[in-house]
Design a protein around this motif. Structure first.
Motif, PDB file in Angstrom:
ATOM      1  N   ALA A  57       0.825  -1.093  -0.109  1.00  0.00           N
ATOM      2  CA  ALA A  57      -0.115  -0.029   0.048  1.00  0.00           C
ATOM      3  C   ALA A  57       1.097   2.066   0.242  1.00  0.00           C
ATOM      4  CB  ALA A  57      -0.928  -0.030   1.194  1.00  0.00           C
ATOM      5  N   ARG A  58       2.054   1.395   0.520  1.00  0.00           N
ATOM      6  CA  ARG A  58       3.073   2.601   0.641  1.00  0.00           C
ATOM      7  C   ARG A  58       4.242   1.940  -0.528  1.00  0.00           C
ATOM      8  NH1 ARG A  58       5.365   1.715   7.189  1.00  0.00           N
ATOM      9  NH2 ARG A  58       3.266   1.159   7.409  1.00  0.00           N
ATOM     10  N   ASN A  59       4.309   1.038  -0.701  1.00  0.00           N
ATOM     11  CA  ASN A  59       5.389   1.156  -2.202  1.00  0.00           C
ATOM     12  C   ASN A  59       5.208   0.846  -3.459  1.00  0.00           C
ATOM     13  OD1 ASN A  59       7.367   1.611  -0.556  1.00  0.00           O
ATOM     14  ND2 ASN A  59       6.996   0.194   1.194  1.00  0.00           N
ATOM     15  N   LYS A  60       3.928   0.806  -3.934  1.00  0.00           N
ATOM     16  CA  LYS A  60       3.553   0.139  -4.845  1.00  0.00           C
ATOM     17  C   LYS A  60       4.666  -0.023  -6.379  1.00  0.00           C
ATOM     18  CE  LYS A  60      -0.989   0.823  -4.209  1.00  0.00           C
ATOM     19  NZ  LYS A  60      -2.218  -0.181  -3.902  1.00  0.00           N
ATOM     20  N   LYS A  61       5.612   0.334  -6.753  1.00  0.00           N
ATOM     21  CA  LYS A  61       6.735   0.206  -7.413  1.00  0.00           C
ATOM     22  C   LYS A  61       6.843  -0.877  -6.959  1.00  0.00           C
ATOM     23  CE  LYS A  61       6.578   4.945  -9.077  1.00  0.00           C
ATOM     24  NZ  LYS A  61       6.982   6.500  -9.405  1.00  0.00           N
ATOM     25  N   ASP A  62       7.383  -1.445  -6.012  1.00  0.00           N
ATOM     26  CA  ASP A  62       8.337  -3.116  -5.410  1.00  0.00           C
ATOM     27  C   ASP A  62       7.251  -4.205  -6.750  1.00  0.00           C
ATOM     28  OD1 ASP A  62       9.329  -4.933  -5.016  1.00  0.00           O
ATOM     29  OD2 ASP A  62       9.619  -3.902  -3.561  1.00  0.00           O
ATOM     30  N   GLU A  63       7.548  -4.256  -7.674  1.00  0.00           N
ATOM     31  CA  GLU A  63       7.081  -5.354  -8.365  1.00  0.00           C
ATOM     32  C   GLU A  63       7.384  -6.730  -7.857  1.00  0.00           C
ATOM     33  OE1 GLU A  63       7.711  -4.450 -12.553  1.00  0.00           O
ATOM     34  OE2 GLU A  63       5.976  -3.280 -12.851  1.00  0.00           O
ATOM     35  N   LYS A  64       8.561  -7.047  -7.474  1.00  0.00           N
ATOM     36  CA  LYS A  64       8.615  -8.136  -6.313  1.00  0.00           C
ATOM     37  C   LYS A  64       7.726  -8.665  -5.447  1.00  0.00           C
ATOM     38  CE  LYS A  64      12.863 -10.980  -5.767  1.00  0.00           C
ATOM     39  NZ  LYS A  64      14.085 -10.977  -5.436  1.00  0.00           N
ATOM     40  N   THR A  65       8.111  -7.617  -4.909  1.00  0.00           N
ATOM     41  CA  THR A  65       6.847  -7.710  -3.311  1.00  0.00           C
ATOM     42  C   THR A  65       4.979  -7.709  -4.278  1.00  0.00           C
ATOM     43  OG1 THR A  65       8.595  -6.638  -2.523  1.00  0.00           O
ATOM     44  CG2 THR A  65       6.430  -7.123  -1.323  1.00  0.00           C
ATOM     45  N   ALA A  66       5.123  -7.091  -4.912  1.00  0.00           N
ATOM     46  CA  ALA A  66       4.285  -7.093  -5.513  1.00  0.00           C
ATOM     47  C   ALA A  66       3.494  -8.725  -5.958  1.00  0.00           C
ATOM     48  CB  ALA A  66       3.439  -6.112  -6.776  1.00  0.00           C
ATOM     49  N   PHE A  67       3.988  -9.174  -7.200  1.00  0.00           N
ATOM     50  CA  PHE A  67       4.017 -10.485  -7.211  1.00  0.00           C
ATOM     51  C   PHE A  67       4.007 -11.560  -5.732  1.00  0.00           C
ATOM     52  CE2 PHE A  67       5.701 -14.721  -8.342  1.00  0.00           C
ATOM     53  CZ  PHE A  67       4.994 -14.793  -9.626  1.00  0.00           C
ATOM     54  N   LYS A  68       5.205 -11.465  -5.238  1.00  0.00           N
ATOM     55  CA  LYS A  68       4.958 -12.448  -3.920  1.00  0.00           C
ATOM     56  C   LYS A  68       3.076 -12.355  -2.999  1.00  0.00           C
ATOM     57  CE  LYS A  68      10.088 -12.970  -3.039  1.00  0.00           C
ATOM     58  NZ  LYS A  68      11.154 -12.721  -1.540  1.00  0.00           N
ATOM     59  N   LEU A  69       2.695 -10.660  -3.191  1.00  0.00           N
ATOM     60  CA  LEU A  69       1.711 -10.734  -2.279  1.00  0.00           C
ATOM     61  C   LEU A  69       0.511 -11.277  -3.114  1.00  0.00           C
ATOM     62  CD1 LEU A  69      -0.005  -9.770  -0.473  1.00  0.00           C
ATOM     63  CD2 LEU A  69       0.020  -7.289  -1.480  1.00  0.00           C
TER      64      LEU A  69
END
Length: 690
Positions: A57-69
């Motif tokens: 929610a604070r770091n939308k540009k972190d695609e790697k973490t987005a994929f893990k989530l």
């Protein structure tokens, strides 16, 4: 694989939060990410999404973490929250995160948006072909091809039996907020199942110890047409304090009860084994863990099921395991149990028709029809785990078929079980469940289903033995042959099912006729079968039939007649061929019209073998081919006149089985003997149901 093992083993440890702190808003972004990584190491997916969602929610540009989530949401079945994140990755960087496109397609498929799902799968496949250089590329290609096949198959998408099958979720006395599983129909009014029997999971701090809830057996009774659960189970079901139990199957003689039990650590390692209890003098023994041949150390062995074998002294113990030597993640294996020696043979994998490169779970055997029901996420399906059905035993199976909706859904469906009369049964599923749950697909409930007008098809008839005048009657009678000598007792009758992929027949069951010559089998709808009849001093006889479009639940096969070995076949004396030729001349055709064709018309159920022979002149291999072509000429001619080709078998024997000498004692040629050996014969080898 982690999520699969949770499904199999009746634990929901992923629902337990291994908490580091409660106030996420006070944590800095780097702390949230660190706690998320720590939760990943523990396999605690709920905590992964807890920390990563706040971080994302604070770091939308972190695609790697987005994929893990998104992938963690997908693994805990929270597809609604996974979908928008996968979609953003699909739009922004599909080449770097091709799996996001694939997962997004899987979610669209669950929403039954098949065309859009297929488009995603095609993009993922192209990325694999042109950009992926990883070692698991071939496995991923197989996976996406499977998804494409089911998304594009119109007949598969429309396969819905909702008009015939009613499916209902069991009430809250059985289904709680988390997981219920392993339904076992103990009798018509008693259902055994496993449950965590809790309404909420504790939050566990990683620095403290706590007893993790374990699945235990409970009993439900049928009261006023409603199942009421939460009761203590009867013998031989048994619970452990620190292990989860699952499955349960009783041997046909009621003397052995198999079940699985084990535990899981906080790192997601599952340790499970199969146990047996034995009934002696009316008392059930303490649970005995089967030996390491069945339960190897460091591997999972669970979900026992029992099948019958060709030998009544043997049972077949089927089970699920992730041991080495398998085809996918978890496979179905079997061990043959010898009742006399009380020994289990070395386990063998059930083979590639049953097991896929992915996972197979929850086998259940219908011993009357020799049907194997199991669930898989590796065969073409609606999504998640679907229930499939095959026929056979051991390693001999026909290709499994998806049993369709509404038993199967776009979510996970497994632990299929049913009554013997096929009228009702149970299934475990995470289709939309408790509306109070934040994630409507997180947990597994037990559903019951009712099948309207289910046909239980019985096949029964009588075997007769032909008398010595059988072929004379076949030739001279105006009507079909019905007069036989006697009923055939102690005759072996075998039921086979056709593998439509290979064209071969697989033996399913064996029966022996009683004193009146009768036999009996139970068969299923929409299958191709064959009966074979064997008795010493008689020629083997067979009948083929199918169970499509049956009006009645009982299938009467026309009486089967077995022919004594010493009964001479009919010689078709007036069929002639030119030297080294196999084409029928006009006189031969006229003979067939007035003789053999008439026999086939009058006796519409017989299957005949047309046997062709040559004399001993020339090369034996060439003569074998020539005789086969001559037999085929007769078969082709009769087929052109309208005789069902399934009733005609062409066999060439070459110079085998001579009936006359071709040379005298001085080595001189005997033309008359050679002429007798060049012959065409007819013998009855079975019947066919029209």
């Amino acid at each position: 694989m982690k999520n699969l093992l949770l499904i199999i083993f009746s634990l929901l440890i992923a629902n337990i939060s291994f908490s580091q702190t409660e106030n996420l808003k006070e944590l800095k972004s780097w702390q949230l990410k660190a706690y998320g990584k720590s939760a990943e190491r523990y396999g605690d997916l709920n905590s992964v999404v807890k920390y990563y969602s706040e971080y994302y929610a604070r770091n939308k540009k972190d695609e790697k973490t987005a994929f893990k989530l998104a992938n963690s949401y997908f693994e805990i079945k929270n597809f609604e929250k996974a979908k928008p994140i996968f979609y953003e990755l699909y739009l922004s960087n599909s080449k770097k995160y091709p799996k996001a496109v694939f997962r997004y397609g899987q979610i669209l498929k669950k929403e039954e948006k098949f065309d859009s799902a297929a488009a995603c799968f095609l993009i993922y496949r192209d990325n694999l072909i042109y950009y992926d250089v990883k070692s698991n590329k071939d496995a991923n290609l197989l996976m996406v091809e499977r998804e494409l096949k089911s998304s594009e198959n119109e007949s598969f998408k429309k396969s819905d039996n909702s008009e015939k099958i009613q499916i209902l979720k069991l009430n809250s006395s059985i289904n709680k907020n988390y997981k219920e599983s392993s339904p076992v129909i103990w009798n018509d009014t008693t259902l055994i199942y496993t449950s965590l029997m809790i309404d909420s999971f504790p939050v566990i701090n990683v620095n403290t110890s706590i007893n993790v809830p374990t699945g235990k057996y409970y009993s439900a009774g049928l009261i006023n047409n409603d199942w009421q659960g939460g009761n203590l189970p009867p013998e031989p079901f048994v619970n452990f304090e620190n292990k989860s139990v699952s499955s349960g199957v009783l041997s046909d003689d009621g003397k052995r009860f198999y079940f699985a039990a084990g535990s899981e650590d906080i790192h997601g390692n599952i340790f499970s084994s199969i146990y047996v209890r034995k009934l002696k003098n009316g008392i059930w023994s303490q649970p005995e863990k089967l030996d390491e041949e069945i339960n190897p150390k460091k591997f999972m062995t669970t979900q026992p099921a029992l099948g019958k074998c060709y030998n009544p002294n043997f049972d077949v113990l089927y089970f699920v395991s992730d041991r080495p030597g398998g085809i996918g993640g978890t496979d179905i294996w079997y061990s043959v149990y010898d009742k006399v020696s009380d020994m289990y043979n070395k386990p063998i994998n059930a083979g590639t028709y049953i097991n896929s490169p992915e996972n197979e779970i929850s086998p259940m055997v219908d011993n009357e029809t020799k049907a194997l029901y199991f669930s898989s996420d590796g065969h073409s399906g609606y999504g998640g785990y679907d229930v499939y059905k095959s026929y056979g035993e051991l390693v001999n199976w026909i290709p499994p078929k998806n049993i369709g909706k509404p038993i199967n859904s776009v979510y996970d469906d497994f632990y299929y079980t049913k009554l013997k009369n096929d009228s009702m049964g149970f299934i475990v599923s995470n289709r939309k469940g408790n509306p109070e749950q934040e994630n409507p697909h997180c947990c597994y409930d037990i559903f019951e289903f009712y099948i309207q007008n289910k046909k239980v098809i019985e096949i029964t008839d009588t075997i007769f033995e032909a008398d010595e005048d059988f072929y004379d009657k076949l030739i001279t009678q105006k009507d079909s042959v019905k007069n036989v000598n006697k009923n055939s007792s102690k005759t072996v009758v075998k039921l086979h099912i056709k593998n439509n992929k290979s064209g071969e027949y697989i033996c399913l069951a064996t029966d022996t006729t009683d004193n009146s010559g009768k036999f009996h089998f139970k068969v299923d709808e929409n299958q191709d079968y064959k009966l074979t009849v064997e008795k010493k001093a008689f020629a083997p006889t067979s009948v083929i039939f199918n169970t499509n479009k049956l009006v009645k639940n009982k299938l009467n096969v026309k009486p089967l007649t077995i022919i004594p070995d010493n009964l001479k076949p009919i010689s078709l004396k007036n069929i002639y061929f030119e030297f080294n030729q196999w084409n029928l001349n006009e006189s031969s055709k006229q003979y067939l019209d007035t003789f053999l064709y008439q026999i086939m018309l009058k006796n519409k159920d017989i299957v005949t073998e047309i046997s062709a022979y040559t004399d001993g002149l020339g090369d034996s291999d060439y003569n074998l081919v020539l005789s086969k072509k001559r037999a085929e000429s007769v078969v082709n001619y009769l087929t052109q006149k309208g005789i069902n080709k399934a009733r005609l078998i062409a066999k060439g024997y070459g110079e085998e089985k001579p009936i006359a000498s071709e040379k005298d004692e001085n080595g001189n040629d005997i033309p008359e003997g050679r002429a007798k050996n060049r012959r065409i014969e007819l013998r009855v080898v079975g019947v066919i149901i029209q």
